[in-house]
Design a protein around this motif. Structure first.
Motif, PDB file in Angstrom:
ATOM      1  N   ALA A  60       0.812  -1.223   0.000  1.00 50.42           N
ATOM      2  CA  ALA A  60       0.000   0.000   0.000  1.00 50.42           C
ATOM      3  C   ALA A  60       0.846   1.274   0.000  1.00 50.42           C
ATOM      4  CB  ALA A  60      -0.946  -0.003   1.205  1.00 50.42           C
ATOM      5  N   MET A  61       1.825   1.361   0.882  1.00 51.62           N
ATOM      6  CA  MET A  61       2.546   2.626   1.011  1.00 51.62           C
ATOM      7  C   MET A  61       3.415   2.919  -0.213  1.00 51.62           C
ATOM      8  SD  MET A  61       1.156   3.910   3.529  1.00 51.62           S
ATOM      9  CE  MET A  61       2.064   5.456   3.521  1.00 51.62           C
TER      10      MET A  61
ATOM     11  N   TYR B  65       5.228  -0.212 -11.707  1.00 53.91           N
ATOM     12  CA  TYR B  65       4.427  -0.794 -12.796  1.00 53.91           C
ATOM     13  C   TYR B  65       5.311  -1.019 -14.028  1.00 53.91           C
ATOM     14  CZ  TYR B  65       0.730   0.918  -9.759  1.00 53.91           C
ATOM     15  OH  TYR B  65      -0.065   1.156  -8.673  1.00 53.91           O
TER      16      TYR B  65
ATOM     17  N   LEU C 285       2.495   2.159  -3.191  1.00 52.49           N
ATOM     18  CA  LEU C 285       1.542   2.603  -4.226  1.00 52.49           C
ATOM     19  C   LEU C 285       1.109   4.046  -3.978  1.00 52.49           C
ATOM     20  CD1 LEU C 285      -0.732  -0.568  -4.664  1.00 52.49           C
ATOM     21  CD2 LEU C 285       1.388   0.015  -5.844  1.00 52.49           C
ATOM     22  N   VAL C 286       0.773   4.372  -2.731  1.00 54.70           N
ATOM     23  CA  VAL C 286       0.230   5.714  -2.481  1.00 54.70           C
ATOM     24  C   VAL C 286       1.312   6.790  -2.523  1.00 54.70           C
ATOM     25  CG1 VAL C 286      -1.761   4.906  -1.165  1.00 54.70           C
ATOM     26  CG2 VAL C 286       0.342   5.509   0.053  1.00 54.70           C
ATOM     27  N   THR C 287       2.567   6.384  -2.454  1.00 48.64           N
ATOM     28  CA  THR C 287       3.610   7.402  -2.592  1.00 48.64           C
ATOM     29  C   THR C 287       4.175   7.439  -4.018  1.00 48.64           C
ATOM     30  OG1 THR C 287       5.173   5.810  -1.669  1.00 48.64           O
ATOM     31  CG2 THR C 287       4.270   7.448  -0.154  1.00 48.64           C
ATOM     32  N   GLY C 288       3.496   6.736  -4.927  1.00 55.55           N
ATOM     33  CA  GLY C 288       3.813   6.870  -6.346  1.00 55.55           C
ATOM     34  C   GLY C 288       5.135   6.266  -6.779  1.00 55.55           C
ATOM     35  N   LYS C 289       5.549   5.191  -6.133  1.00 57.13           N
ATOM     36  CA  LYS C 289       6.830   4.572  -6.488  1.00 57.13           C
ATOM     37  C   LYS C 289       6.742   3.886  -7.865  1.00 57.13           C
ATOM     38  CE  LYS C 289       9.085   5.662  -2.737  1.00 57.13           C
ATOM     39  NZ  LYS C 289       8.086   6.610  -2.184  1.00 57.13           N
TER      40      LYS C 289
END
Lengths: 156, 759
Positions: free
Chosen positions: B13-14, B23, B16-20
């Motif tokens: 989660a963290m 993908y 993903l939410v910090t835009g690492k």
């Protein structure tokens, strides 16, 4: 043509093609949080700040940002983590692909309107599409975040 | 329980939410060749002549491939991610002389930059012999125009396919005397329903990059739900051994079944294999909308017989499914339209279910959350709602009289016995949540404005019985940390976390002590992949078995270090104890490294049954009868997914699925021009719901306990999309006074029907 863009505090001066989008510019400079979801300004995934205003970088030419400050989620790590952890607590980040754009726009919302009503939240973030969450978990996260921030401020 | 059923954060989660950058396109090497596809402008045509010589002269262009570069005699294959031998016919070539829909690839271009490729694309000269096209799926069967006239077309499984009849599959099944029961029924509802080829519209478009590794093998990194199937599909497409290919997936920006088909992988795989240079393809949204793997369009003819008291006695369903130009998931999706709708009605004495799946000259369909059950449930549940209306029985009451119950044998569900079911409680709960009895189904709220309510039920499966394989490897590392290796694909669903919760529960530790790795064909144990609602139930059970075995091994080694027998020691997750002595997990791990036997277990699991999860949903809409504008005021639902492994993730899955279902019911429309050009080629035309479109969605979890599942769990990922369709259609039918049988139900149809009905 040559542009100077202040990307997350770093001054970048370089030649860009007149038709290069700001989206492609920031991604090529390592700001991979900025995603392309649609190319037609419908999804909100490519939201960045131009100066301090949220814009859709897929529909903005890089040359338009000449001599301007551009901020992506990479430039706001503390705010991203702070607000993002509330999404995480709901499990509402899901696939995560729309999160950076949503979080950028949510940060802009909180700066403009620290105590938004449900309707104001929905309106402000209407252009941020999400296919996983049904938006409910995002709404819960936003409200929890505002509550937490307010109680934090009171304590200080 | 300490881990299972806890609403913990997703492990990723963290990040993903910090835009690492996690993908596919974030991870592709900078020097990748860009891959683009020249696509057919015709719905059905033969390439008579193709000349790429001028295009190759464009600076920056590295290579251009056409059907002439595909070795003669190459075997056809399918891009459907299914267990071998795939039920989907082998009807594709990487590039073919015969193009079968507007968007079918004609040439693969690779080059250093996109602009060069755009220029080159315009310089490729193609002469087509344009053929008549089959665009209406109702005319496809036995049409003189054949979508697949070729002699080397193959069907590997006995699914009733016949390319000389445009048939991708045909099946008939049933039980009881259907015609006799229908004839003796007090009332028969006889209706035809139609649903469109909706797009999954995951936020991340299809994306793949490929490199050649140090061993000369093809290394494929892709946004896929099916790493192992993908490896086989690429091997088939390129005509190289599977051993030369490694497929892994990074984070996935949503799948919903779209990525259960290898939509993008084969093209950069071919380029990298040929050039030995890294390459990547990232589909545009237009390509993701028009040349991908959407839901199968279906027409469903329901005949439903009942007593005047409202007992459903017989269901006769004929489903016609449109697989498009290729047969991906064609033979299998259609089966769910009956097998996952008819069994809800436990008192039926007879059923018949006949299916035809036809080829047409539009983009191939694929797998989309619900996988045919969505379409079938729309039809059957709508018919039941009409039955309730005709008999003057409340739709909830009618359901209560009919629903399948624990212990029932379900003839239309492969003869399986129902081992867990909270459908009755789901009905009760939703009735209360929406305020069904207080509000009534229609009420006026102003001039030409009404509020209306509707409901529907749903079921799905938990994996494919006897076919899906879940795999898990657990290893105790030297620091006393576990590594869980899987090939199920977390696509946002959170399975990396829920599977760790299962392992942690067995091993008496926090899920934080379980690192999760996957999915990678070189390093993960075999797993058929994340689809068919299989991961929680099938891979979850494999993980539980695996953790139990590892626990046994830890206890055995601990006991031996303590000079004791396994039966006399205890393991509390931290240490193995015997009387007053103990050894810590780290000490046990260190001993295992020093030759006392590895602490690593791999387990696979396959289930003979597929226990269905259930859901009941109800909507409240406000309709402007003049304009046809619909506002979804509220959608309430209750889901029975057995034990919810992580209630947060169950809830969000349900909320998200419901909104997708609402989109399919009210907005999402796929239309083609008379030439077969897709009109809904962007998010401007194809309208998925925004957060402005729905008042609120509320979800309740009504747990049952599924004895065959890990800690009682069943699936949840797919069942959640199904109830909005019949619920919304019934609410609108009540508001307007005319039945709606086709989706999406657009405002103009509502306004027109209302006007027509009034006159």
């Amino acid at each position: 043509m040559t542009v100077t863009i202040f990307l997350n505090g770093n001054k970048i001066t370089e030649d860009v093609s007149p038709d290069e989008t700001l989206l492609s510019f920031v991604r090529s400079h390592g700001c991979k949080s900025v995603k392309c979801g649609c190319e037609t300004t419908n999804c909100g995934l490519c939201t960045v700040f131009l100066e301090d205003t949220p814009v859709l970088s897929c529909a903005l030419l890089a040359v338009r940002a000449d001599q301007k400050k551009v901020t992506t989620l990479e430039g706001l790590p503390k705010e991203a983590e702070e607000f993002g952890s509330f999404l995480a607590d709901q499990g509402a980040e899901q696939c995560g692909f729309c999160n950076p754009g949503l979080i950028m726009n949510a940060i802009a919302l909180f700066r403009e309107n620290p105590h938004p009503s449900d309707e104001e939240i929905k309106r402000y973030l209407a252009g941020n599409l999400c296919r996983c969450s049904g938006y409910e978990g995002q709404m819960r996260a936003i409200k929890e975040f505002v509550r937490w921030r307010d109680s934090n401020e009171q304590r200080q | 329980m300490n881990s299972v059923s806890k609403p913990i954060r997703k492990k990723d989660a963290m990040q993903l939410v910090t835009g690492k950058p996690v993908y596919t396109d974030d991870l592709a090497p900078e020097n990748c060749l860009i891959v683009k596809l020249l696509r057919s402008p015709h719905a059905n045509a033969m390439i008579e002549h193709i000349d790429v010589s001028k295009a190759l002269l464009v600076p920056g262009v590295e290579a251009i491939y056409t059907y002439l570069d595909i070795p003669k005699g190459s075997r056809r294959f399918t891009c459907a991610g299914q267990t071998y031998p795939e039920p989907s016919p082998y009807d594709r070539l990487l590039l073919d002389k015969h193009v079968r829909f507007v968007g079918d690839p004609v040439a693969i271009l690779a080059g250093t930059d996109e602009k060069a490729l755009q220029r080159a694309m315009k310089l490729i000269k193609v002469e087509y012999k344009v053929l008549p096209a089959v665009l209406d799926f109702r005319t496809a069967k036995d049409n003189p125009v054949l979508v697949h006239p070729e002699a080397d077309w193959e069907s590997l499984c006995p699914v009733g396919a016949d390319n000389r009849r445009n048939l991708c599959a045909h099946d008939e099944c049933g039980s009881g005397d259907i015609e006799g029961v229908l004839a003796s029924s007090d009332i028969v509802i006889d209706r035809v329903y139609h649903t469109k080829a909706c797009q999954q519209t995951m936020m991340e478009p299809f994306a793949t990059f490929c490199t050649i590794d140090a061993y000369g093998r093809l290394n494929v990194v892709s946004s896929t739900q099916i790493v192992f199937h993908c490896r086989r599909i690429i091997a088939n497409a390129l005509g190289i051994p599977k051993t030369m290919i490694r497929v892994s997936k990074p984070r996935i920006g949503g799948g919903f079944g779209a990525k259960q088909t290898s939509v993008s992988e084969i093209y950069p795989a071919f380029v990298t294999w040929k050039t030995k240079k890294p390459s990547k393809i990232v589909f545009t949204r237009e390509e993701t909308q028009t040349a991908s793997s959407p839901r199968h369009e279906m027409e469903l003819h329901v005949r439903l017989g009942a007593t005047k008291e409202g007992i459903v006695r017989a269901i006769d369903l004929y489903t016609l499914s449109n697989t498009g130009a290729y047969g991906e998931h064609g033979p299998t999706t259609v089966g769910l339209s009956g097998h996952k709708s008819i069994p809800l009605y436990g008192k039926a004495e007879a059923f018949r279910f006949v299916t035809d799946v036809v080829y047409t000259n539009v983009m191939s369909a694929g797998a989309y959350r619900g996988y045919g059950a969505t379409q079938g449930l729309f039809a059957v549940e709508s018919a039941v709602n009409e039955l309730a209306e005709k008999l003057g029985i409340d739709p909830f009451v009618l359901r209560e009289k009919n629903i399948v119950k624990e212990g029932d044998v379900m003839p239309a569900y492969y003869g399986e016995t129902l081992t867990s079911c909270a459908l009755d409680r789901c009905l009760q709960k939703v009735k209360e949540m929406i305020g069904w009895e207080q509000k009534g189904q229609v009420r006026s709220v102003g001039e030409n404005r009404v509020r209306c309510l509707g409901m529907g039920m749903a079921m799905q499966g938990s994996g494919i019985s006897g076919v899906d394989v879940g795999g898990a490897t657990l290893r105790l590392g030297e620091e006393g940390i576990y590594l869980l290796s899987i090939a199920a694909a977390d696509m946002g669903t959170g399975c990396d976390t829920t599977l760790a919760q299962i392992a942690a529960e067995v091993l008496d530790c926090s899920p934080d002590r379980i690192s999760v790795f996957g999915a990678d064909t070189d390093a993960s144990p075999y797993d058929s992949g994340s689809y068919a609602s299989s991961t929680a139930f099938v891979t979850g059970k494999a993980t539980e078995k695996c953790a139990l075995k590892l626990r046994e091994k830890i206890e055995t080694l601990g006991a031996s270090l303590l000079g004791a027998e396994r039966k006399d020691v205890t393991f509390d997750g931290e240490k193995v104890s015997y009387q007053d002595n103990f050894v810590t997990l780290s000490e046990i791990a260190a001993a295992s490294m020093a030759g006392r036997g590895t602490l690593e277990v791999t387990e696979c699991h396959t289930s003979p049954n597929s226990p269905p999860p259930f859901m009941v949903g109800a909507c409240e809409l406000e309709v402007d009868l003049e304009t046809g504008e619909v506002e979804v005021v509220e959608f309430d639902a209750a889901v029975d997914c057995g034990t919810p492994l992580n209630p947060n993730l169950v809830r969000v899955q349900a909320e998200g699925g419901i909104l997708q279902g609402i989109g399919m019911a009210l907005y999402e429309n796929i239309e083609y021009s008379e030439e077969g050009v897709a009109r809904h080629n962007s998010l401007m035309q194809y309208k998925i719901p925004t957060r402005m479109d729905v008042g609120r969605i509320r979800v309740a979890i009504e747990s049952s306990y599924e004895p065959q599942g890990p800690f009682g769990a069943k699936s949840v990922g797919e069942v959640v999309i199904n109830t909005p369709l019949p619920a919304i259609a019934d609410a609108l039918s009540k508001a307007v006074g005319v039945r709606f049988t086709e989706l999406p139900i657009l405002p103009e149809q509502i306004a027109l029907k209302k006007r027509f009905f009034r006159e």
